[in-house]
Design a protein around this motif. Structure first.
Motif, PDB file in Angstrom:
ATOM      1  N   PRO A 660       0.829  -1.210   0.000  1.00  0.00           N
ATOM      2  CA  PRO A 660       0.000   0.000   0.000  1.00  0.00           C
ATOM      3  C   PRO A 660       0.862   1.257   0.000  1.00  0.00           C
ATOM      4  N   VAL A 661       0.383   2.287  -0.702  1.00  0.00           N
ATOM      5  CA  VAL A 661       1.134   3.540  -0.834  1.00  0.00           C
ATOM      6  C   VAL A 661       0.216   4.706  -0.462  1.00  0.00           C
ATOM      7  N   SER A 662       0.820   5.886  -0.321  1.00  0.00           N
ATOM      8  CA  SER A 662       0.012   7.022   0.136  1.00  0.00           C
ATOM      9  C   SER A 662      -0.116   8.133  -0.893  1.00  0.00           C
ATOM     10  N   THR A 663       0.589   8.026  -2.037  1.00  0.00           N
ATOM     11  CA  THR A 663       0.486   9.104  -3.029  1.00  0.00           C
ATOM     12  C   THR A 663       0.003   8.585  -4.372  1.00  0.00           C
ATOM     13  N   GLU A 666       2.883   7.194  -6.596  1.00  0.00           N
ATOM     14  CA  GLU A 666       3.313   5.836  -6.237  1.00  0.00           C
ATOM     15  C   GLU A 666       2.301   4.801  -6.752  1.00  0.00           C
ATOM     16  N   ALA A 667       1.020   5.143  -6.636  1.00  0.00           N
ATOM     17  CA  ALA A 667      -0.025   4.218  -7.105  1.00  0.00           C
ATOM     18  C   ALA A 667       0.078   4.022  -8.613  1.00  0.00           C
ATOM     19  N   ILE A 668       0.230   5.129  -9.350  1.00  0.00           N
ATOM     20  CA  ILE A 668       0.312   5.035 -10.820  1.00  0.00           C
ATOM     21  C   ILE A 668       1.528   4.211 -11.239  1.00  0.00           C
ATOM     22  N   SER A 669       2.624   4.315 -10.469  1.00  0.00           N
ATOM     23  CA  SER A 669       3.840   3.561 -10.825  1.00  0.00           C
ATOM     24  C   SER A 669       3.623   2.052 -10.701  1.00  0.00           C
TER      25      SER A 669
END
Length: 675
Positions: A660-663, A666-669
């Protein structure tokens, strides 16, 4: 004089209510009369925005002598194809099986048992009267031969589409090379000068550009992205687009998007609104934003029913003349905008003698605003400001004209397509009113057209009528799933799911794995058809298959995706052979081949993070969010925020999640792409 159509809801049927023809609506009374009197049936099918339907009515159906022939020898039934697309599908197939060209008005001659033996489209009056006399004579003298012919066509109509195209639903391996082959076949037919496909007349065909855009983004193919955007610019510059008010006409009669048949249909505008919203999200080009905001303004001002629903269509004709409402003489413009006319004429290719027939001009842009601004010594900002003022001035004048006819019935499937377009427009522009319009529309459909769990096709004068077809369910389910993604409100998932389950019970044919267009248990017709090919509206089967795929990702119910996979497997060979009319199926191919990203956001600020992700157009993903722990959707049920309660973004594939990520970045990557 009025006939039985006087009590109809359909504006198209009401247009024929004062004909001297003794019209019946489709129903038991007419069909039983044909049987008891042993008379052939004439079924005449059209829709209110259809130009040639109006022409045939004026020439033939309002003519006493023609009506006398029709009344003496036939039981005459008038059908609005938009209310009864199921019957239209049957008899359009029949006419094409006869080796004749399809289209509207569609006029088909049936035996008293509803089986067709002859048909055609528009007939000039003399030819029509001759045909009526010949068929009446043939029925009197050779009824047995006509019956034999009708039996043959009846058998052809009852042949399953899956048998006709050698389709059987099954799981199949999906190969990226096959997907590339599909794209190569479609792109080989693109018109490099005017955009669209190399053909005339030109229809926008949103499903083609939607598929190519998604493929290009996942392939990171800038050349293909630009080819799609080029087509959308050409359509938006063309006469097919209403340059003053917004909204798109159904098609252009030429290959340059210049001269449209001027009717505006809700289904086109919903799909194009969605597509232009994606184009704006990808490019940031204000040209696309203008088309979005103008089209939504047209929808609000001219198409709303005041309860949240949207009307079906605007006519091509006003005062009996096609396009009269939309075109301008040069003299008119000289009087209205004498100072601005030189650059306005240059921008829209206007000519003193007219650029279209009868000395009138269609607003048709072929050069960029930047180029015209430079030629006239203006900055782009000044040019656009002056253009906006002139357009507003001309629109005010145009609004004093006699408006085109309006088809003011509400069709649930077409409203579903528009709701989806409005939700995408909200993502693109950030304008909350566009989301509000979509939600109000879905609430209207739920309150007025969903009765005891059964979605209805049409609504007018305070009542819903005609049980819905697969197209209606599929479009409303899709819009409901999008509303869940946009709002996080579980009621929209709770609407989509029972509608889907109803379709599985009532429309699904387990013998071949596909869905009937009509509910076979709702009304007995001479054939139950399945819609497989994507046309100006995607096939109801392809829409349903994509819904099943997405619903399974929200709910973790494998039964939905299993059916979708088998449907796609059955269609795969056909998609490879004929991709141009199977692009919504190709989109499902893409979604299945590149795993669809399941994005779940949970915790404080989840809605804001969802909005950040949705602002960018990211194909091949679903998204669910909640600011607090919830089990309203399986996709969210086992996710937690960070230790401080702040939102985390989970990017998952086949229910297995990455870190899990917070930005947003990061999600798009973590999203996949096609190698």
């Amino acid at each position: 004089m009025s006939n039985r159509l006087l009590h109809s809801q359909s504006p198209y049927l009401l247009q024929h209510a004062n004909n001297p023809v003794d019209w019946y609506p489709w129903g038991a009374e007419a069909l039983e009369k044909a049987t008891s009197e042993n008379k052939p049936i004439l079924v005449s099918i059209g829709y209110s925005a259809c130009h040639w339907c109006h022409v045939m009515e004026r020439e033939s159906f309002e003519d006493e002598a023609t009506a006398e022939l029709m009344n003496a020898h036939f039981i005459c039934i008038k059908i609005d194809r938009e209310e009864r697309p199921d019957i239209d599908n049957i008899y359009m197939d029949a006419v094409q099986a006869m080796g004749l060209q399809g289209g509207w008005p569609l006029n088909v001659f049936l035996m008293p048992n509803q089986k067709p033996f002859y048909g055609g489209t528009y007939f000039p009056n003399q030819q029509w009267k001759g045909l009526l006399a010949n068929i009446a004579d043939a029925f009197e003298k050779h009824e047995d031969q006509l019956a034999e012919s009708a039996e043959g066509f009846g058998a052809s109509l009852n042949r399953k589409e899956t048998e006709k195209y050698e389709i059987s639903s099954s799981d199949q391996e999906l190969d990226p090379d096959e997907l590339a082959e599909i794209v190569a076949k479609i792109t080989s037919q693109l018109d490099s000068e005017w955009g669209g496909m190399k053909r005339a007349p030109k229809f926008p065909m949103p499903a083609i550009w939607s598929f190519l855009l998604d493929f290009a983004l996942l392939r990171r193919d800038d050349k293909l992205i630009n080819q799609v955007l080029f087509t959308l610019r050409k359509i938006g510059m063309g006469g097919i687009y209403d340059q003053l008010r917004g909204g798109f006409a159904r098609y252009s009669v030429d290959g340059e998007w210049f001269a449209p048949h001027f009717e505006k249909m809700l289904y086109d505008n919903g799909q194009l609104l969605e597509l232009y919203s994606k184009a704006y999200q990808i490019s940031g080009d204000s040209f696309f934003k203008e088309k979005i905001t103008e089209t939504v303004a047209w929808l609000e001002v001219e198409m709303g029913n005041g309860e949240g629903g949207f009307h079906a269509a605007q006519d091509a004709d006003s005062e009996g003349v096609e396009g009269k409402f939309y075109v301008w003489t040069f003299t008119e413009l000289q009087e209205l905008i004498p100072v601005e006319l030189p650059w306005f004429s240059r921008l829209y290719n206007l000519k003193p003698e007219g650029n279209w027939e009868d000395g009138v001009n269609i607003l048709f842009q072929t050069e960029s605003e930047q180029k015209v601004a430079e030629e006239y010594g203006m900055s782009l900002e000044e040019f656009q400001s002056r253009l906006k003022e002139v357009k507003a001035q001309l629109l005010e004048v145009r609004n004093q004209r006699v408006f085109p006819g309006k088809d003011d019935k509400i069709l649930s499937g077409w409203n579903g397509l528009m709701s989806a377009g409005l939700i995408q427009a909200y993502y693109a522009t950030g304008e909350k009113r566009m989301l509000d319009l979509a939600i109000a529309n879905l609430e209207f459909l739920q309150e007025k057209l969903l009765i005891n769990g059964i979605l209805h096709r049409a609504y007018k004068n305070g009542s819903a009528y005609t049980p819905g077809f697969l197209e209606d369910y599929a479009a409303v389910i899709r819009a409901s799933l999008m509303a869940f993604e946009a709002t996080g409100d579980a009621r929209w998932l709770d609407l989509a799911r029972p509608l889907t389950d109803y379709c599985l019970v009532e429309f699904h044919d387990e013998t071949d794995g596909f869905f009937f267009f009509n509910n076979p248990s709702a009304e007995k017709l001479i054939a139950n058809k399945k819609e497989l090919f994507d046309n100006v509206i995607p096939a109801s089967n392809s829409m349903m298959a994509r819904n099943l795929h997405r619903l399974s990702l929200f709910t973790y119910e494998e039964k939905y995706t299993e059916i979708a996979s088998k449907m796609l497997g059955g269609m795969k060979e056909l998609i490879l052979r004929e991709p141009g009319f199977l692009c919504n199926w190709a989109s499902l191919f893409l979604e299945k081949l590149v795993p669809t990203a399941e994005i779940a956001i949970i915790g404080n600020g989840a809605s804001q993070k969802a909005r950040e992700l949705q602002r960018t157009y990211l194909p091949n993903m679903i998204l669910a969010f909640s600011d607090s722990l919830t089990e309203n959707a399986a996709i969210l049920s086992d996710k937690t925020p960070d230790p401080k309660g702040n939102a985390l973004i989970y990017v998952c594939f086949d229910h297995a999640c990455r870190r899990p990520v917070s930005t947003r970045e990061e999600a798009i990557s973590q999203l996949p792409y096609l190698a």
